[in-house]
Motif scaffolding. Structure first.
Motif, short mmCIF file in Angstrom:
data_model
loop_
_atom_site.label_atom_id
_atom_site.label_comp_id
_atom_site.label_asym_id
_atom_site.label_seq_id
_atom_site.Cartn_x
_atom_site.Cartn_y
_atom_site.Cartn_z
N VAL A 97 15.51 30.55 -4.55
CA VAL A 97 14.07 30.41 -4.32
C VAL A 97 13.54 29.13 -4.95
N ILE A 98 14.09 28.74 -6.11
CA ILE A 98 13.66 27.49 -6.75
C ILE A 98 13.98 26.30 -5.86
N THR A 99 15.16 26.32 -5.25
CA THR A 99 15.54 25.22 -4.34
C THR A 99 14.57 25.11 -3.18
N GLU A 100 14.15 26.26 -2.65
CA GLU A 100 13.17 26.26 -1.56
C GLU A 100 11.84 25.66 -2.03
N TYR A 101 11.44 26.01 -3.23
CA TYR A 101 10.19 25.47 -3.79
C TYR A 101 10.31 23.97 -4.02
N LEU A 102 11.45 23.52 -4.57
CA LEU A 102 11.62 22.09 -4.85
C LEU A 102 11.66 21.27 -3.56
N ASN A 103 12.28 21.81 -2.52
CA ASN A 103 12.30 21.11 -1.23
C ASN A 103 10.89 20.97 -0.67
N ALA A 104 10.09 22.02 -0.83
CA ALA A 104 8.70 21.96 -0.37
C ALA A 104 7.91 20.94 -1.17
N GLN A 105 8.19 20.84 -2.48
CA GLN A 105 7.50 19.88 -3.33
C GLN A 105 7.86 18.44 -2.92
N GLU A 106 9.13 18.19 -2.61
CA GLU A 106 9.54 16.85 -2.19
C GLU A 106 8.84 16.45 -0.90
N LEU A 107 8.68 17.41 0.01
CA LEU A 107 7.99 17.12 1.27
C LEU A 107 6.51 16.81 1.02
N ALA A 108 5.89 17.57 0.11
CA ALA A 108 4.49 17.30 -0.25
C ALA A 108 4.34 15.92 -0.87
N LYS A 109 5.33 15.52 -1.68
CA LYS A 109 5.31 14.18 -2.28
C LYS A 109 5.42 13.11 -1.19
N THR A 110 6.37 13.31 -0.28
CA THR A 110 6.59 12.34 0.80
C THR A 110 5.31 12.14 1.62
N ASN A 111 4.60 13.24 1.85
CA ASN A 111 3.36 13.19 2.65
C ASN A 111 2.13 12.88 1.82
N ARG A 112 2.35 12.67 0.51
CA ARG A 112 1.28 12.32 -0.43
C ARG A 112 0.08 13.29 -0.34
N LEU A 113 0.40 14.56 -0.45
CA LEU A 113 -0.64 15.60 -0.35
C LEU A 113 -1.23 15.90 -1.72
N ASN A 114 -2.53 15.92 -1.80
CA ASN A 114 -3.29 16.35 -2.98
C ASN A 114 -2.76 15.76 -4.28
N LEU A 115 -2.02 16.54 -5.12
CA LEU A 115 -1.54 16.03 -6.40
C LEU A 115 -0.74 14.74 -6.25
#
Length: 254
Positions: A218-236
């Motif tokens: 589950v942590i890997t799934e969360y980290l992958n989602a975080q990397e995608l959010a970073k790539t798309n420069r979302l919010n934080l």
């Protein structure tokens, strides 16, 4: 006697640590309150009818024997009844007494707080005490995420959760215990989507990278989602990965 003695070799016993598996047992809950720290309070759906019956009987008794205004002297830690803005009476606990005009109370079945004059409080009838039905609002915290320390960023995350799940039914699974309350994952009742993971995908929170083996999938799934959010420069992540150089300056910590 001891010339031919040989000490028996000592066999080293290596304890085998049993790998713990992540257990999932989602139960239906009703989300009643979201706090400013992104904790939340829920009621167990299975005991919902008991609470409804208790509230109905309590209000009926209060209507027949209303408390005399000003007769109740609140003390910190007391259980009492409090009249909410809707004009109805609810079970509450006194958290702090500043003055008769300012009494801080906590609604034990819903998780919200309010500051009231003592004239809107009364003695909790014994027939409706927590011995009859325990406080129904239980506090939890999202597992696997870190809430931003920045006030504005945290408020954005809280607003999103309030819009999505407050006063709705969800599914809750306890992942591990915490110092103040259990850490859980929460799913939307209809789609079974992970609420915490959704916050990560939107770039509203960061991932808490725990080391326990049972959580790695589950942590890997969360980290992958975080990397995608970073790539798309979302919010934080709108200005990139702030944690690299400026974490302390902006109030974040790894």
């Amino acid at each position: 006697v001891w010339s031919q003695y040989e000490e028996a070799p000592v066999e080293e016993v290596v304890p085998v640590l049993e790998e713990k598996e992540r257990t999932t047992n989602y139960k239906p809950v009703f989300v009643t309150e979201i706090t400013d720290e992104l904790h939340f309070y829920v009621q167990d759906v299975e005991t919902g009818t008991q609470l409804e019956k208790l509230m109905e009987n309590m209000r009926s008794e209060i209507a027949g024997h209303p408390p005399v205004e000003g007769s109740y002297a609140p003390r910190r830690g007391d259980y009492c009844i409090a009249k909410f803005v809707d004009g109805e009476w609810y079970r509450a606990r006194v958290e702090k007494v500043e003055s008769p005009a300012r009494v801080h109370i906590f609604y034990i079945d819903y998780g919200n707080k309010e500051t009231l004059p003592s004239t809107r409080l009364g003695t909790l009838p014994p027939a409706f005490s927590t011995r009859i039905l325990p406080a129904q609002a239980i506090e939890y915290k999202f597992a696997f995420i870190q809430v931003p320390q920045d006030d504005d960023a945290r408020a954005d995350a809280v607003d999103s959760v309030v819009r999505d799940i407050q006063n709705t039914q969800c599914l809750l699974n306890v992942e591990h215990l915490g110092p103040s309350c259990p850490h859980v994952t929460l799913q939307f009742a209809d789609s079974k989507g992970d609420v915490g993971l959704g916050l990560v995908k939107e770039g509203l929170v960061m991932v808490e990278a725990r080391k326990e083996k049972q959580f790695q999938k589950v942590i890997t799934e969360y980290l992958n989602a975080q990397e995608l959010a970073k790539t798309n420069r979302l919010n934080l992540w709108r200005y990139g990965d702030f944690r690299a150089d400026d974490a302390d300056e902006f109030g974040y910590s790894r």
